[in-house]
Design an enzyme around this catalytic site. Sequence first.
Site, PDB file in Angstrom:
ATOM      1  N   ARG A   1     -29.717  -5.757  -7.019  1.00 32.99           N
ATOM      2  CA  ARG A   1     -27.998  -4.943  -7.772  1.00 32.99           C
ATOM      3  C   ARG A   1     -27.465  -5.934  -6.757  1.00 32.99           C
ATOM      4  O   ARG A   1     -25.978  -5.766  -6.480  1.00 32.99           O
ATOM      5  CB  ARG A   1     -28.160  -4.191  -7.053  1.00 32.99           C
TER       6      ARG A   1
ATOM      7  N   TYR B   1      -3.178  -1.879 -21.206  1.00 30.99           N
ATOM      8  CA  TYR B   1      -3.727  -2.133 -21.928  1.00 30.99           C
ATOM      9  C   TYR B   1      -5.116  -0.794 -22.931  1.00 30.99           C
ATOM     10  O   TYR B   1      -5.476   0.056 -21.696  1.00 30.99           O
ATOM     11  CB  TYR B   1      -5.093  -2.686 -21.403  1.00 30.99           C
TER      12      TYR B   1
ATOM     13  N   ASP C   1      -4.112  -5.873 -13.853  1.00 30.52           N
ATOM     14  CA  ASP C   1      -4.159  -6.620 -14.805  1.00 30.52           C
ATOM     15  C   ASP C   1      -3.974  -7.902 -14.990  1.00 30.52           C
ATOM     16  O   ASP C   1      -2.597  -7.856 -16.283  1.00 30.52           O
ATOM     17  CB  ASP C   1      -4.526  -5.888 -15.918  1.00 30.52           C
TER      18      ASP C   1
ATOM     19  N   LYS D   1     -12.223 -12.932 -21.179  1.00 26.02           N
ATOM     20  CA  LYS D   1     -11.752 -13.272 -21.616  1.00 26.02           C
ATOM     21  C   LYS D   1     -11.262 -15.695 -21.000  1.00 26.02           C
ATOM     22  O   LYS D   1     -12.141 -16.097 -21.588  1.00 26.02           O
ATOM     23  CB  LYS D   1      -9.803 -13.168 -21.544  1.00 26.02           C
TER      24      LYS D   1
HETATM   25  C1  PLP Z   1     -10.539  -7.861 -23.151  1.00 27.76           C
HETATM   26  C2  PLP Z   1      -9.399  -6.710 -21.936  1.00 27.76           C
HETATM   27  C3  PLP Z   1      -9.279  -5.903 -20.674  1.00 27.76           C
HETATM   28  C4  PLP Z   1     -10.573  -5.810 -20.768  1.00 27.76           C
HETATM   29  O1  PLP Z   1     -11.846  -6.407 -20.746  1.00 27.76           O
HETATM   30  P1  PLP Z   1     -13.358  -5.997 -21.513  1.00 27.76           P
HETATM   31  O2  PLP Z   1     -14.326  -6.731 -20.594  1.00 27.76           O
HETATM   32  O3  PLP Z   1     -13.454  -6.212 -22.908  1.00 27.76           O
HETATM   33  O4  PLP Z   1     -13.686  -4.924 -21.115  1.00 27.76           O
HETATM   34  C5  PLP Z   1      -8.850  -5.429 -19.561  1.00 27.76           C
HETATM   35  N1  PLP Z   1      -6.986  -6.139 -19.726  1.00 27.76           N
HETATM   36  C6  PLP Z   1      -7.155  -6.675 -21.012  1.00 27.76           C
HETATM   37  C7  PLP Z   1      -5.269  -6.714 -21.091  1.00 27.76           C
HETATM   38  C8  PLP Z   1      -7.172  -7.538 -21.970  1.00 27.76           C
HETATM   39  O5  PLP Z   1      -7.704  -8.782 -22.955  1.00 27.76           O
END
Ligand code: PLP
Length: 398
Positions: free
Chosen positions: A63, A117, A189, A214
């Site tokens: 972990r 988001y 974010d 992403k």
């Molecule tokens: C996709 C996304 C997330 C979340 O990511 P996941 O890996 O899909 O949980 C958070 N913030 C933004 C701006 C995103 O585009």
Amino acid sequence: MTDSPQNSEKPATQAVTSGRRKEWTGPVVNPPVWRASTHLYDSIADLRSGVSSNADGQFFYGRRGSPTQWSLAEALTEMEPGATGTMLYPSGVAAIACAMLAVLKPGDEVLLTDSSYDPSRSYADAFLKRMGITALYYDPLIGEDISALFTDKTKAILLESPGSLTFEVQDIPAICAVAKEAGIVTLLDNTWATSRFFAALENGVDISIVAATKYIVGHSDVMMGAATTHEKYWARLRRTAQQLGQVVSPDDAYLAARGLRTLEVRLRQHEQSALTIAHWLKDRPEVGQVLHPALTDCPGHEIWKRDFKGSSGLFSFQLSEGDEKSRAAFIDALTLFGIGYSWGGFESLALPVDPGKYRTATDWTMAGALVRLHIGLEDPEDLIADLAKAFEHYNNAL
Ligand SMILES: *Cc1c(COP(=O)(O)O)cnc(C)c1O
């Protein structure tokens, strides 16, 4: 991972060299996949020292990760100027949720940008509320005036810049400066820009979060999140992630590290192709506003120019006459753009977006219909031909 040397190389070099410690890679280039739950100890004395030290980058139990995860986390730390450490999570949403839990407690208030988001909003409105934490929303363009919303209960601010549907660029240095003065933690974010295009901690942010799903992974085949922070919040972030049992698989960490090595060239190509297409769209009679931070009519463009080192492949545009039906005709007619959530992979995507559904602190008054595009690594000329053909279907559906 902590105590990594701050990397002073240029970003393209960093993307190649970061996290590749000799003791983790051995004689090969990429840190291998260490698939393990149990880590074995030589003796009881050895076992006891592992329990008491709780150090980063040491075998303990699955972990806590293995060299595959440590290497990726260290690479992300090295690439974020001012950072002490990075925690990895099984998704971007998990990174946002755990980072917020690390700094909030019952009775606190948290301020979220109205451009957040949607899953961040749901988490705050449902889960945090149940924990006795109140979520309040603010205008993404509020700047230093956010201080008027502070109460003695305000403990954290969530920023997202640009917003991933509507692309307003926030004045992050101004917001973070007044937050710091008031002893409020700031979380960003930073998925759209990554540390490559926006140095979050240097601009005053305390905890920088990315959905590594992403651009870090970059190939649409792994879910992952990461939160990177400086000395002050590192221990808390790490402890909370461990208490919540957050771990990513070594196979996923391997793929994310593999993606990271080409981040620089991919981002540069996404940037260039997206700019080409955004400018082409701007000249189309069917299109109203193009919401791309590098274009002058995007709210916060001047701030983007001041603070960011580039733009990525995601933006939205307005079909000025469009409604639900004509927008669907447009998107359905595209062949090179897939219809789907997520973005940041090598392939192009299109999505209908309706920001009005989510807003509470501000009104979304733009007429027509909004389409969000992710511009992938295909030849932009082919993408433009695809979009031009889709406009014919759109015009027929009006
Ligand atoms: C996709 C996304 C997330 C979340 O990511 P996941 O890996 O899909 O949980 C958070 N913030 C933004 C701006 C995103 O585009």
